[in-house]
Design a protein around this motif. Structure first.
Motif, mmCIF file in Angstrom:
data_model
loop_
_atom_site.group_PDB
_atom_site.id
_atom_site.type_symbol
_atom_site.label_atom_id
_atom_site.label_comp_id
_atom_site.label_asym_id
_atom_site.label_seq_id
_atom_site.Cartn_x
_atom_site.Cartn_y
_atom_site.Cartn_z
ATOM 1 N N SER A 52 0.826 -1.208 0.000
ATOM 2 C CA SER A 52 0.000 0.000 0.000
ATOM 3 C C SER A 52 0.862 1.261 0.000
ATOM 4 O O SER A 52 0.333 2.370 -0.091
ATOM 5 C CB SER A 52 -0.919 0.027 1.223
ATOM 6 O OG SER A 52 -0.158 0.165 2.422
ATOM 7 N N VAL A 71 -5.019 -8.075 -2.083
ATOM 8 C CA VAL A 71 -5.150 -7.191 -0.927
ATOM 9 C C VAL A 71 -5.176 -8.038 0.335
ATOM 10 O O VAL A 71 -6.018 -8.934 0.467
ATOM 11 C CB VAL A 71 -6.435 -6.348 -1.029
ATOM 12 C CG1 VAL A 71 -6.680 -5.586 0.260
ATOM 13 C CG2 VAL A 71 -6.339 -5.386 -2.208
ATOM 14 N N SER A 88 -5.433 0.006 -2.774
ATOM 15 C CA SER A 88 -4.908 -0.288 -4.110
ATOM 16 C C SER A 88 -4.483 0.944 -4.903
ATOM 17 O O SER A 88 -3.848 0.800 -5.960
ATOM 18 C CB SER A 88 -5.968 -1.060 -4.909
ATOM 19 O OG SER A 88 -6.366 -2.238 -4.238
#
Length: 294
Positions: A52, A71, A88
């Motif tokens: 991230s 994720v 994202s």
């Protein structure tokens, strides 16, 4: 160069192991490199940090042809949108700036399904897909139903009480897949340099089963009675928040399960391409039974 995110997670480590059998150079993004086995650390390029983080993904995607995007779970996120879409955004910027050609992402099925209201994690996953697709990369969204492997979270109740729990009707037949098959599909796409554009790739396992069907199979494989117990949505949410999950993420899980029960679970048509080989019985024999006996 192929970049693998979440390489120590349930799916990511299987993708990484599969890729190591190829001749492709591999780079991984990992918060704690010590969690990678030594023989793997010696064979891959490691970029330490969170995927991230803008600086981390910019470095990791430099010169990359393909990225496996997953994720990681964030049970304490402030919202499902933050957990999937906001997480994202830095990667999407880096896909563009670093010229990544192809991305294979773990998502959810249900696009276009008629579900009343918000479907929680599914809605957020599909919004993530839209964000990735907007970058112009070739994208394959692995459209997932529930994972067989999620039952490992209930090993103790299966072992000690002969029961497992959810809020979905016990008679609702739905697809379920093994994470090993997800990893196989992802690996094949990552190693294939010929595709482009944006598409969904459902991974539905070989058959649709109800929870009552699954209880019967578990009973036969484990040689002990196992039954499914449907619980109220409020009870599920209380268990999730009681284990430390944020209210928003617990509600997102509940919204997703309610959408499944309202028809989302059967919204993806089964095709030969979306049917994967590992049966629930095989998974119970090879994965669940050893976990119960451990």
């Amino acid at each position: 160069m192929i970049v693998v995110t979440a390489p120590t997670g349930l799916i990511g480590h299987q993708v990484l192991n599969n890729l190591l059998a190829s001749s492709e150079p591999i780079r991984v993004i990992v918060r704690d490199p010590s969690r990678l086995p030594a023989h793997i650390r010696d064979r891959v390029e490691v970029v330490q940090g969170s995927h991230s983080n803008p600086d981390v993904v910019t470095r990791a995607f430099a010169g990359a042809d393909a990225v496996f995007w997953l994720v990681p779970p964030d049970p304490q996120a402030e919202s499902v949108h933050a957990a999937y879409v906001d997480f994202s955004r830095p990667a999407c910027d880096a896909f563009k700036s670093q010229g990544v050609k192809r991305v294979v992402g773990v998502s959810a099925f249900g696009r276009g399904a008629a579900v009343s209201g918000n479907a929680g994690y599914v809605t957020a996953s599909l919004a993530m897909d839209d964000l990735i697709a907007s970058t112009g990369v070739g994208y394959r969204a692995l459209a997932m139903p529930g994972f067989m492997d999620n039952l490992l979270h209930q090993v103790e109740s299966i072992k000690n009480q002969g029961m497992f729990f959810d809020i979905i009707s016990g008679d609702l037949k739905q697809p379920t897949c093994a994470t090993r098959d997800i990893a196989t599909v992802a690996t094949s796409l990552l190693l294939d340099h010929t595709w482009s554009g944006v598409a969904s790739c459902p991974v539905l396992g070989p058959e649709d089963l109800s929870y009552n069907d699954m209880a019967q199979i578990m009973s036969e494989v484990l040689d002990k009675p196992v039954r499914y117990q449907q619980i109220a949505g409020s009870a599920l949410k209380a268990m999730l928040t009681g284990s430390g999950m944020s209210n928003a993420m617990a509600q997102g899980m509940l919204d997703m399960m309610m959408a499944y029960d309202q028809g989302l679970a059967t919204a993806e048509p089964r095709t030969p391409e979306s049917t994967t080989p590992t049966s629930f019985r095989q998974w119970c024999t090879e994965v669940l039974k050893p976990a119960v006996l451990a």
